[in-house]
Each structure stands twice: as structure tokens, then as C-alpha cells.
Design a protein around this motif. Structure first.
Motif, PDB file in Angstrom:
ATOM      1  N   HIS A   1       0.815  -1.219   0.000  1.00 29.22           N
ATOM      2  CA  HIS A   1       0.000   0.000   0.000  1.00 29.22           C
ATOM      3  C   HIS A   1       0.850   1.272   0.000  1.00 29.22           C
ATOM      4  N   GLN A   2       1.954   1.223  -0.759  1.00 24.71           N
ATOM      5  CA  GLN A   2       2.786   2.405  -0.966  1.00 24.71           C
ATOM      6  C   GLN A   2       3.077   2.519  -2.463  1.00 24.71           C
ATOM      7  N   TYR A   3       3.116   3.757  -2.949  1.00 26.20           N
ATOM      8  CA  TYR A   3       3.215   3.984  -4.390  1.00 26.20           C
ATOM      9  C   TYR A   3       4.097   5.188  -4.685  1.00 26.20           C
ATOM     10  N   THR A   4       4.799   5.111  -5.799  1.00 28.55           N
ATOM     11  CA  THR A   4       5.456   6.309  -6.303  1.00 28.55           C
ATOM     12  C   THR A   4       4.381   7.160  -6.987  1.00 28.55           C
ATOM     13  N   GLU A   5       4.698   8.386  -7.274  1.00 25.94           N
ATOM     14  CA  GLU A   5       3.754   9.238  -8.013  1.00 25.94           C
ATOM     15  C   GLU A   5       3.385   8.577  -9.341  1.00 25.94           C
ATOM     16  N   ARG A   6       4.376   7.999 -10.007  1.00 22.27           N
ATOM     17  CA  ARG A   6       4.125   7.357 -11.306  1.00 22.27           C
ATOM     18  C   ARG A   6       3.174   6.169 -11.151  1.00 22.27           C
ATOM     19  N   GLU A   7       3.371   5.375 -10.107  1.00 22.57           N
ATOM     20  CA  GLU A   7       2.501   4.214  -9.879  1.00 22.57           C
ATOM     21  C   GLU A   7       1.067   4.645  -9.573  1.00 22.57           C
ATOM     22  N   MET A   8       0.911   5.719  -8.808  1.00 22.47           N
ATOM     23  CA  MET A   8      -0.436   6.199  -8.511  1.00 22.47           C
ATOM     24  C   MET A   8      -1.091   6.745  -9.777  1.00 22.47           C
ATOM     25  N   ARG A   9      -0.317   7.396 -10.628  1.00 19.54           N
ATOM     26  CA  ARG A   9      -0.863   7.896 -11.891  1.00 19.54           C
ATOM     27  C   ARG A   9      -1.363   6.741 -12.769  1.00 19.54           C
ATOM     28  N   LYS A  10      -0.652   5.614 -12.733  1.00 18.76           N
ATOM     29  CA  LYS A  10      -1.076   4.436 -13.505  1.00 18.76           C
ATOM     30  C   LYS A  10      -2.402   3.911 -12.973  1.00 18.76           C
ATOM     31  N   ARG A  11      -2.550   3.908 -11.652  1.00 13.20           N
ATOM     32  CA  ARG A  11      -3.825   3.460 -11.060  1.00 13.20           C
ATOM     33  C   ARG A  11      -4.972   4.354 -11.544  1.00 13.20           C
ATOM     34  N   VAL A  12      -4.721   5.647 -11.539  1.00 16.34           N
ATOM     35  CA  VAL A  12      -5.755   6.589 -11.969  1.00 16.34           C
ATOM     36  C   VAL A  12      -6.058   6.418 -13.454  1.00 16.34           C
ATOM     37  N   ALA A  13      -5.020   6.186 -14.259  1.00 12.05           N
ATOM     38  CA  ALA A  13      -5.219   6.032 -15.703  1.00 12.05           C
ATOM     39  C   ALA A  13      -6.132   4.848 -16.019  1.00 12.05           C
ATOM     40  N   LYS A  14      -6.057   3.799 -15.201  1.00 10.80           N
ATOM     41  CA  LYS A  14      -6.890   2.609 -15.416  1.00 10.80           C
ATOM     42  C   LYS A  14      -8.363   2.860 -15.082  1.00 10.80           C
ATOM     43  N   LEU A  15      -8.653   3.989 -14.469  1.00  6.39           N
ATOM     44  CA  LEU A  15     -10.027   4.312 -14.087  1.00  6.39           C
ATOM     45  C   LEU A  15     -10.789   5.049 -15.198  1.00  6.39           C
ATOM     46  N   TRP A  16     -10.164   5.235 -16.344  1.00  2.84           N
ATOM     47  CA  TRP A  16     -10.733   6.121 -17.366  1.00  2.84           C
ATOM     48  C   TRP A  16     -12.159   5.728 -17.749  1.00  2.84           C
ATOM     49  N   PHE A  17     -12.414   4.401 -17.869  1.00  2.00           N
ATOM     50  CA  PHE A  17     -13.755   3.987 -18.300  1.00  2.00           C
ATOM     51  C   PHE A  17     -14.788   4.237 -17.197  1.00  2.00           C
ATOM     52  N   GLN A  18     -14.415   3.947 -15.952  1.00  2.00           N
ATOM     53  CA  GLN A  18     -15.328   4.210 -14.842  1.00  2.00           C
ATOM     54  C   GLN A  18     -15.636   5.706 -14.735  1.00  2.00           C
ATOM     55  N   LEU A  19     -14.601   6.527 -14.889  1.00  2.00           N
ATOM     56  CA  LEU A  19     -14.792   7.976 -14.816  1.00  2.00           C
ATOM     57  C   LEU A  19     -15.700   8.470 -15.937  1.00  2.00           C
ATOM     58  N   LEU A  20     -15.540   7.867 -17.110  1.00  2.00           N
ATOM     59  CA  LEU A  20     -16.385   8.228 -18.252  1.00  2.00           C
ATOM     60  C   LEU A  20     -17.826   7.770 -18.026  1.00  2.00           C
ATOM     61  N   ARG A  21     -17.976   6.530 -17.581  1.00  2.00           N
ATOM     62  CA  ARG A  21     -19.316   5.951 -17.405  1.00  2.00           C
ATOM     63  C   ARG A  21     -20.108   6.668 -16.311  1.00  2.00           C
ATOM     64  N   HIS A  22     -19.415   7.025 -15.222  1.00  2.00           N
ATOM     65  CA  HIS A  22     -20.102   7.680 -14.101  1.00  2.00           C
ATOM     66  C   HIS A  22     -20.089   9.206 -14.211  1.00  2.00           C
ATOM     67  N   ARG A  23     -19.422   9.707 -15.257  1.00  2.00           N
ATOM     68  CA  ARG A  23     -19.298  11.154 -15.463  1.00  2.00           C
ATOM     69  C   ARG A  23     -18.670  11.831 -14.242  1.00  2.00           C
ATOM     70  N   GLY A  24     -17.557  11.273 -13.806  1.00  2.00           N
ATOM     71  CA  GLY A  24     -16.828  11.838 -12.673  1.00  2.00           C
ATOM     72  C   GLY A  24     -17.244  11.216 -11.354  1.00  2.00           C
ATOM     73  N   PHE A  25     -17.062  11.962 -10.270  1.00  2.00           N
ATOM     74  CA  PHE A  25     -17.351  11.453  -8.930  1.00  2.00           C
ATOM     75  C   PHE A  25     -17.643  12.630  -8.011  1.00  2.00           C
ATOM     76  N   ASP A  26     -18.277  12.323  -6.882  1.00  2.00           N
ATOM     77  CA  ASP A  26     -18.676  13.356  -5.920  1.00  2.00           C
ATOM     78  C   ASP A  26     -17.757  13.430  -4.704  1.00  2.00           C
ATOM     79  N   ILE A  27     -17.190  12.283  -4.312  1.00  2.00           N
ATOM     80  CA  ILE A  27     -16.288  12.237  -3.156  1.00  2.00           C
ATOM     81  C   ILE A  27     -15.041  11.456  -3.554  1.00  2.00           C
ATOM     82  N   LEU A  28     -13.871  12.047  -3.325  1.00  2.00           N
ATOM     83  CA  LEU A  28     -12.602  11.349  -3.501  1.00  2.00           C
ATOM     84  C   LEU A  28     -12.135  10.892  -2.124  1.00  2.00           C
ATOM     85  N   VAL A  29     -11.932   9.578  -1.967  1.00  2.00           N
ATOM     86  CA  VAL A  29     -11.498   9.000  -0.689  1.00  2.00           C
ATOM     87  C   VAL A  29     -10.105   8.429  -0.872  1.00  2.00           C
ATOM     88  N   THR A  30      -9.136   8.963  -0.128  1.00  2.00           N
ATOM     89  CA  THR A  30      -7.761   8.486  -0.204  1.00  2.00           C
ATOM     90  C   THR A  30      -7.198   8.341   1.203  1.00  2.00           C
TER      91      THR A  30
END
Length: 206
Positions: A99-128
Motif C-alpha cells: 500500500h505504498q506507491y510512487t507518483e508514477r505508480e499512482m498515476r497508472k492506477r488513476v489512468a486505469k479508471l478512465w472507463f469508470q470515470l467516463l461511465r459515471h461522469r466523474g465522482f462526488d467524493i474522492l477517498v484516499t
């Protein structure tokens, strides 16, 4: 919708001396990490509302002792009562461990969310678990926030950004509440309750 947000330190007022009045009216519990999984299991049973969670950098034990009855929202947009909640746990990588990530690794995680972000048209709460870069974070590597979280806030303009990791007991001037662009930022250290529909949560967080 009233939300109880928790992280980093188990609240004695909730665990050791549970009083139902303290959680009266709470509709949802969100954990931002670094909590005993048995604490989450206790809350989901006693409060009897959904408990959503992401992992903190000290949550390696969750693999062996998962919080029973709770929902992990890592790397997904979870919709509850029409509210879109995106979970991205973990901290900046500063030593070997889960459960530790470099900035680059976290960016890769976010990049994989593209379809979910598109389908849900974004999000209301970011939980980190970690804060965003230069938004209530620390300048040392273990407590430095992620730039990509800031990018997500700027692009999708969620109503809330919930994080933990920077303990308000550290002696640094870490705030419970902050604001960036259109987003309310809450440091969920130990516990706090807020109303999602509140236009001015700074006055009512407790």
C-alpha cells in the motif's frame, strides 16, 4: 446524507465507550485507512450502516484479517444513494511494504479508471489515505501528497476530498478542514461527521 469519516486512530468514544447517540443519524461510514480491521467490523455491526474503506500504508494485516461486512472501494467508483465515491488508498512509497506507491505508480492506477470515470461522469467524493500534493500534506516523503489527486480535483471538481495519514496530533499545523477550488477537503484523522448536502461544512464538522 450524514457521513462519519474515520482514519489513523481508533476513537475511544466509538470503540471503548460506544454510545449510539454519537452516531445518531449517520447514513454512511468511510474509512481513509490505518485502522484496526476489527474496529471497522465493530462499527458496521453496531451502527448498522455501510462501511466503505481504502487501505492506509499500515494496513498490510487486512489481507489476513479483512474487515467483515465492510466494502473495499480501492480503484473503483462506488455509488451509494446516488453519490459517486472514488477510492484510492495508500501513501507515497518511502520504504518496502504494501500500500505504498510512487507518483508514477499512482498515476497508472488513476489512468486505469478512465472507463469508470467516463461511465459515471466523474465522482462526488474522492477517498484516499494520503493528502494531495501541497494540500495539507507534509514536506517529508512519507507524508507528501500525490499530485495526481490534485489533478483529479481540478478536472472533476468533486464536492468532497477525504483523506487521512497526516495526524492532527503531530504538532504540525494540519487542518481538519480546507478548501480547494470547488472542493471541500476534510482530514479524517480519528473521526469527524459531516453532512454531504451542507454548503458550508467548515461550520458544522464535528
Amino acid at each position: 446524507m450524514k457521513i462519519l469519516a474515520i482514519s489513523d486512530e481508533e476513537s475511544k468514544s466509538l470503540w471503548d465507550f460506544f454510545d449510539r447517540e454519537k452516531v445518531e443519524g449517520v447514513d454512511l461510514i468511510i474509512s481513509c485507512g490505518d485502522l484496526d480491521p476489527r474496529y471497522l467490523s465493530f462499527l458496521v455491526t453496531l451502527v448498522n450502516v455501510p462501511v466503505l474503506y481504502v487501505h492506509g500504508n499500515h494496513d498490510g494485516k487486512y489481507e489476513k484479517i479483512p474487515p467483515e461486512g465492510c466494502t473495499c472501494i480501492e480503484d473503483e467508483i462506488f455509488v451509494y444513494n446516488g453519490i459517486r465515491i472514488l477510492g484510492l488508498g495508500g501513501s507515497m512509497r518511502y520504504r518496502p511494504g504494501p500500500h505504498q506507491y510512487t507518483e508514477r505508480e499512482m498515476r497508472k492506477r488513476v489512468a486505469k479508471l478512465w472507463f469508470q470515470l467516463l461511465r459515471h461522469r466523474g465522482f462526488d467524493i474522492l477517498v484516499t489515505h494520503s493528502p494531495a500534493y501541497e494540500l495539507n500534506d507534509g514536506r517529508d516523503l512519507p507524508h507528501q501528497g500525490f499530485q495526481v489527486f490534485r489533478n483529479l480535483i481540478e478536472k472533476y471538481k468533486p464536492a468532497y476530498f477525504l483523506h487521512g495519514h497526516v495526524h492532527m496530533s503531530y504538532g504540525r499545523n494540519h487542518k481538519r478542514y480546507d478548501h480547494y477550488m470547488d472542493t471541500h477537503i476534510i482530514n479524517t484523522y480519528e473521526k469527524c461527521i459531516f453532512d454531504f448536502e451542507d454548503d458550508n461544512p467548515r461550520e458544522h464538522i464535528h
